[in-house]
Design a protein around this motif. Structure first.
Motif, mmCIF file in Angstrom:
data_model
loop_
_atom_site.group_PDB
_atom_site.id
_atom_site.type_symbol
_atom_site.label_atom_id
_atom_site.label_comp_id
_atom_site.label_asym_id
_atom_site.label_seq_id
_atom_site.Cartn_x
_atom_site.Cartn_y
_atom_site.Cartn_z
ATOM 1 N N GLY A 285 0.782 -1.232 0.066
ATOM 2 C CA GLY A 285 0.480 -0.140 0.340
ATOM 3 C C GLY A 285 0.707 1.246 0.278
ATOM 4 O O GLY A 285 2.062 1.572 -0.183
ATOM 5 N N TYR A 286 0.355 2.694 0.172
ATOM 6 C CA TYR A 286 1.399 3.783 -0.044
ATOM 7 C C TYR A 286 1.675 4.245 1.911
ATOM 8 O O TYR A 286 0.916 3.384 2.889
ATOM 9 C CB TYR A 286 0.240 4.780 0.142
ATOM 10 N N PRO A 287 2.663 5.293 1.737
ATOM 11 C CA PRO A 287 3.511 4.983 2.946
ATOM 12 C C PRO A 287 2.110 6.010 3.666
ATOM 13 O O PRO A 287 1.386 6.536 3.034
ATOM 14 C CB PRO A 287 4.254 6.216 2.786
ATOM 15 N N GLN A 288 2.452 5.701 5.419
ATOM 16 C CA GLN A 288 1.035 6.104 6.138
ATOM 17 C C GLN A 288 1.009 7.693 5.898
ATOM 18 O O GLN A 288 0.280 8.262 5.804
ATOM 19 C CB GLN A 288 1.021 6.164 7.159
ATOM 20 N N VAL A 289 2.110 8.335 5.559
ATOM 21 C CA VAL A 289 2.338 9.291 5.834
ATOM 22 C C VAL A 289 1.460 10.357 4.516
ATOM 23 O O VAL A 289 1.142 11.568 4.305
ATOM 24 C CB VAL A 289 3.965 10.559 6.256
ATOM 25 N N VAL A 290 1.638 9.318 3.293
ATOM 26 C CA VAL A 290 1.752 10.050 2.271
ATOM 27 C C VAL A 290 -0.605 10.393 1.984
ATOM 28 O O VAL A 290 -0.942 11.166 1.613
ATOM 29 C CB VAL A 290 1.659 9.481 1.030
ATOM 30 N N ARG A 293 -1.486 13.075 4.647
ATOM 31 C CA ARG A 293 -0.929 14.718 4.680
ATOM 32 C C ARG A 293 -2.621 14.399 3.598
ATOM 33 O O ARG A 293 -3.235 15.220 3.220
ATOM 34 C CB ARG A 293 -0.349 14.727 3.928
ATOM 35 N N ILE A 294 -2.698 13.743 2.909
ATOM 36 C CA ILE A 294 -3.481 13.808 1.329
ATOM 37 C C ILE A 294 -5.587 13.217 1.759
ATOM 38 O O ILE A 294 -5.734 14.374 1.497
ATOM 39 C CB ILE A 294 -3.465 12.875 -0.223
ATOM 40 N N ALA A 295 -5.502 13.017 3.101
ATOM 41 C CA ALA A 295 -6.289 12.343 3.279
ATOM 42 C C ALA A 295 -7.101 13.887 4.018
ATOM 43 O O ALA A 295 -8.080 14.666 3.840
ATOM 44 C CB ALA A 295 -6.639 11.812 4.083
ATOM 45 N N TYR A 296 -6.142 14.371 4.790
ATOM 46 C CA TYR A 296 -5.918 15.612 5.784
ATOM 47 C C TYR A 296 -7.026 16.890 5.118
ATOM 48 O O TYR A 296 -7.047 17.833 5.512
ATOM 49 C CB TYR A 296 -5.095 15.540 6.425
ATOM 50 N N ARG A 297 -5.699 17.340 3.629
ATOM 51 C CA ARG A 297 -6.267 17.967 3.135
ATOM 52 C C ARG A 297 -6.851 18.343 1.738
ATOM 53 O O ARG A 297 -8.159 18.903 1.893
ATOM 54 C CB ARG A 297 -4.535 18.409 1.879
ATOM 55 N N PHE A 303 -13.509 17.433 -0.018
ATOM 56 C CA PHE A 303 -13.353 16.764 -0.508
ATOM 57 C C PHE A 303 -14.720 15.572 0.252
ATOM 58 O O PHE A 303 -13.799 15.024 1.388
ATOM 59 C CB PHE A 303 -12.120 16.183 -1.675
ATOM 60 N N PRO A 304 -15.371 14.302 -0.465
ATOM 61 C CA PRO A 304 -15.620 14.228 0.625
ATOM 62 C C PRO A 304 -14.932 12.263 0.705
ATOM 63 O O PRO A 304 -14.547 12.020 2.206
ATOM 64 C CB PRO A 304 -17.002 13.177 -0.270
ATOM 65 N N ILE A 305 -14.082 12.170 0.419
ATOM 66 C CA ILE A 305 -13.337 11.104 0.422
ATOM 67 C C ILE A 305 -11.536 11.479 -0.601
ATOM 68 O O ILE A 305 -11.256 12.710 -0.832
ATOM 69 C CB ILE A 305 -13.113 10.024 -0.698
ATOM 70 N N SER A 306 -10.303 10.967 0.258
ATOM 71 C CA SER A 306 -9.552 11.473 -0.051
ATOM 72 C C SER A 306 -9.324 11.555 -1.427
ATOM 73 O O SER A 306 -9.418 10.731 -2.266
ATOM 74 C CB SER A 306 -8.007 10.267 0.686
ATOM 75 N N ARG A 307 -8.434 12.616 -1.547
ATOM 76 C CA ARG A 307 -7.844 12.252 -3.568
ATOM 77 C C ARG A 307 -6.757 11.438 -3.716
ATOM 78 O O ARG A 307 -6.837 10.535 -5.297
ATOM 79 C CB ARG A 307 -7.003 13.707 -3.799
ATOM 80 N N LEU A 308 -6.271 11.006 -3.108
ATOM 81 C CA LEU A 308 -5.563 9.852 -3.277
ATOM 82 C C LEU A 308 -6.507 8.517 -2.922
ATOM 83 O O LEU A 308 -7.211 8.252 -2.299
ATOM 84 C CB LEU A 308 -4.400 9.189 -2.084
ATOM 85 N N PRO A 309 -6.694 7.471 -4.050
ATOM 86 C CA PRO A 309 -7.654 6.264 -4.457
ATOM 87 C C PRO A 309 -6.539 5.434 -3.597
ATOM 88 O O PRO A 309 -5.768 5.472 -3.140
ATOM 89 C CB PRO A 309 -6.666 5.896 -6.337
ATOM 90 N N GLN A 310 -7.793 4.976 -3.306
ATOM 91 C CA GLN A 310 -7.681 3.664 -2.572
ATOM 92 C C GLN A 310 -6.855 2.152 -2.689
ATOM 93 O O GLN A 310 -7.819 1.823 -3.765
ATOM 94 C CB GLN A 310 -8.886 3.140 -1.342
ATOM 95 N N PHE A 311 -6.285 1.175 -2.593
ATOM 96 C CA PHE A 311 -6.345 -0.099 -2.385
ATOM 97 C C PHE A 311 -7.527 -0.806 -1.376
ATOM 98 O O PHE A 311 -7.290 -0.514 -0.409
ATOM 99 C CB PHE A 311 -4.797 -0.822 -1.984
ATOM 100 N N THR A 312 -8.029 -1.609 -2.352
ATOM 101 C CA THR A 312 -8.482 -2.975 -1.358
ATOM 102 C C THR A 312 -7.588 -3.616 -0.818
ATOM 103 O O THR A 312 -6.313 -3.738 -1.288
ATOM 104 C CB THR A 312 -9.784 -3.993 -1.999
ATOM 105 N N PRO A 313 -8.026 -4.691 0.618
ATOM 106 C CA PRO A 313 -6.605 -5.242 0.897
ATOM 107 C C PRO A 313 -6.406 -6.186 -0.055
ATOM 108 O O PRO A 313 -5.323 -6.454 0.147
ATOM 109 C CB PRO A 313 -7.882 -5.980 2.310
ATOM 110 N N GLU A 314 -7.003 -6.836 -1.104
ATOM 111 C CA GLU A 314 -6.532 -7.684 -1.630
ATOM 112 C C GLU A 314 -5.555 -7.366 -2.813
ATOM 113 O O GLU A 314 -4.242 -7.779 -3.402
ATOM 114 C CB GLU A 314 -8.540 -8.860 -2.432
ATOM 115 N N GLU A 315 -5.760 -6.007 -2.764
ATOM 116 C CA GLU A 315 -5.418 -5.122 -4.029
ATOM 117 C C GLU A 315 -3.672 -4.959 -3.260
ATOM 118 O O GLU A 315 -2.807 -4.638 -4.466
ATOM 119 C CB GLU A 315 -5.155 -3.841 -4.395
ATOM 120 N N ARG A 354 4.213 19.963 1.014
ATOM 121 C CA ARG A 354 4.322 20.790 2.381
ATOM 122 C C ARG A 354 5.578 21.084 2.288
ATOM 123 O O ARG A 354 6.649 20.809 3.428
ATOM 124 C CB ARG A 354 3.265 20.596 3.217
ATOM 125 N N ILE A 355 6.701 21.005 1.433
ATOM 126 C CA ILE A 355 8.233 21.353 1.452
ATOM 127 C C ILE A 355 8.606 21.981 1.130
ATOM 128 O O ILE A 355 8.304 22.587 -0.005
ATOM 129 C CB ILE A 355 9.126 20.023 1.211
#
Ligand code: NOJ
Length: 496
Positions: A285-290, A293-297, A303-315, A354-355
């Motif tokens: 999956g994606y790194p936690q901080v990624v 951060r994307i979910a927070y912003r 946005f109703p959900i994060s702009r970062l698409p989510q993987f299912t556990p199977e994926e 944010r860097i």
């Protein structure tokens, strides 16, 4: 923490003291270590519309927007490698490389991008190249996609379209079926979602904060599918290996303030981990901080959900571990500091990150502004990959230096010696599992938006001569010497 402080200290030492020839690591490279050189299809082949080749996004862009390339050039002819198989392979043989990394022009093989029509000349060209390499004892290392997507597929959304996963699998099957019996190393992708999808570099989607994440998500799925295709249907008979290449940098905190150290971690995870974590990390999956951060912003941007698409556990499980090696392009280092949270006004990859990024003005430079000579950064990145991803076999798929193309290329010679010395330190002292090294580049070539203004080649090309004559530079002679001795053999040309 100790590792970070120690590496900061080492970096400090490196940047404040001069490097002398006696500081070079002159130990031998390990017994089975491999040396190669690299290129990519669009950058060297030319013959952009010959014998049935279709249009790629770079053909289209350079023709439509010559003003966007620094010298208004394009790669219609480039190094003309399409017509120079024998000549090029003779040069590779003279260098003594173990392998040659090149990429397949998808639109030469499949002019529309799809498999309903396979261009016989595409099959012929890559077969001839591969046969010539093999006949000369050089292993082909083949990248399936090095930025030059068929234009037709871009019109469907390129790497933001999930259907591209199936289409990429079809393309890969054609490549494995036709060439795989002679190819021991496959690279699915040379990563590039940040520039291509977040900025106006081709394909120029320029929807920062949205498009890069879609691109990464689709790319990761496509990579995994092709890995399994190879693993299940071809590995047994073809006995090759397959991995992904990240076009990476090392990110060093600018100060030892906690905020800057965290900012550097964010940089590594956003700019390297976002492609590598899903495949190479034990959790996938994606790194936690990624994710955080994307979910927070996203939330603050309503946005109703994060702009970062989510993987299912199977994926996550499916993609995790889909590699035989990790491919790494490494050129330089950036310094990173924290910056204030931007207003939540628009989606933006940069605002998610944010860097603040800088480089130390005292670092020796190259002809490219972004490329400073910081060998310790390469060692640090190798260690970071080892520590984070359980020490996978690493192939350095690119490393190189830009100048103006002169034959007496002292800067490049120094660069290679310093970086190879750092790689030897990483191998012998840090036990990083680096198994191969690739110099970028085999030939001077078309350096994307910089056109022919930046030269990375071990061989000079006279681009004013229609015959495109090749001449080995001093660095080619040095690299040949290193390869044959399997260690660094000559002094630095000048003390850096
Ligand atoms: C990485 C890319 O893969 C390659 O195509 C490019 O020429 C080099 N960086 C140098 O910028």
């Amino acid at each position: 923490m100790t590792v970070v402080l120690l590496s900061t200290f080492l970096l400090f030492l490196l940047t404040t003291s001069r490097i002398h020839s006696e500081d070079l690591n002159t130990k031998y490279f390990p017994e089975n270590f491999l040396f190669g050189v690299a290129s990519s299809a669009y950058q060297i082949e030319g013959a952009w519309n010959e014998s049935g080749k279709g249009e790629s996004i770079w053909d289209h862009f350079t023709h439509k927007h010559p003003e966007r390339v620094r010298d208004r050039s394009n790669a219609d002819i480039a190094c003309d490698s399409y017509h120079k198989i024998k000549e090029d392979v003779a040069l590779l043989k003279e260098l003594g490389v173990d392998f040659y990394r090149f990429s397949i022009s998808w639109s030469r093989l499949l002019p529309t991008g799809h498999v309903n029509y396979i261009n016989p000349d595409g099959i012929r060209y890559y077969n001839e190249l591969i046969d010539e390499l093999v006949a000369n004892g050089i292993k082909p290392m083949v990248t399936l996609n090095h930025w030059d997507l068929p234009l037709n597929l871009q019109k469907l959304g390129g790497w933001t379209n999930y259907f591209l996963v199936d289409i990429f699998v079809d393309f890969a099957r054609v490549a494995f079926e036709n060439f795989g019996d002679r190819v021991p190393y496959w690279i699915t992708f040379n990563s590039g979602c940040d520039v291509g999808y977040g900025t106006d570099q081709p394909p120029g989607i320029n929807q920062s904060g949205i498009a890069e994440y879609l691109c990464v998500h689709v790319t990761l799925k496509a990579h995994a599918r092709v890995y399994y295709l190879y693993d299940k249907e071809f590995r047994k008979t073809q006995k090759g290996q397959i991995g992904m290449t990240i076009d990476g940098k090392w990110y060093e905190p600018k100060t030892d303030a906690k905020e800057d150290i965290e900012a550097a971690t964010r940089a590594r995870e956003f700019l390297v981990g976002w492609m590598m974590h899903a495949i190479y990390h034990k959790d996938g999956g994606y790194p936690q901080v990624v994710k955080d951060r994307i979910a927070y912003r996203s939330k603050h941007e309503t946005f109703p959900i994060s702009r970062l698409p989510q993987f299912t556990p199977e994926e996550i499980d499916y993609i995790k571990g889909t590699y035989d090696f990790l491919g790494l392009n490494i050129y330089t280092t950036n310094l990173v500091s924290d910056r204030e949270e931007d207003p939540f006004d628009e989606p933006s990859y940069e605002k998610d990150l944010r860097i603040e990024v800088t480089q130390d003005p005292s670092w020796p430079t190259s002809n490219a502004d972004w490329l400073k000579v910081v060998p310790q950064g390469a060692r640090n990145l190798l260690n970071w990959l080892k520590d984070n991803y359980g020490n996978p076999p690493i192939i350095i798929t690119e490393n190189g230096y830009a100048d103006k193309g002169q034959l007496d290329d002292t800067g490049r010679m120094n660069y290679y010696q310093l970086y190879l010395s750092a790689v030897l330190d990483a191998i012998h002292d840090d036990k990083v599992n680096v198994i191969a090294y690739t110099a970028w580049s085999f030939l001077d070539n078309f350096e994307w938006l910089d056109g022919y203004t930046q030269k990375f080649g071990l061989h000079h090309i006279d681009f004013d001569d229609p015959d495109r004559p090749r001449t080995p530079k001093q660095s080619a002679k040095m690299y040949k010497d290193i390869i044959s001795h399997r260690r660094l053999t000559v002094d630095l040309k000048e003390e850096l």
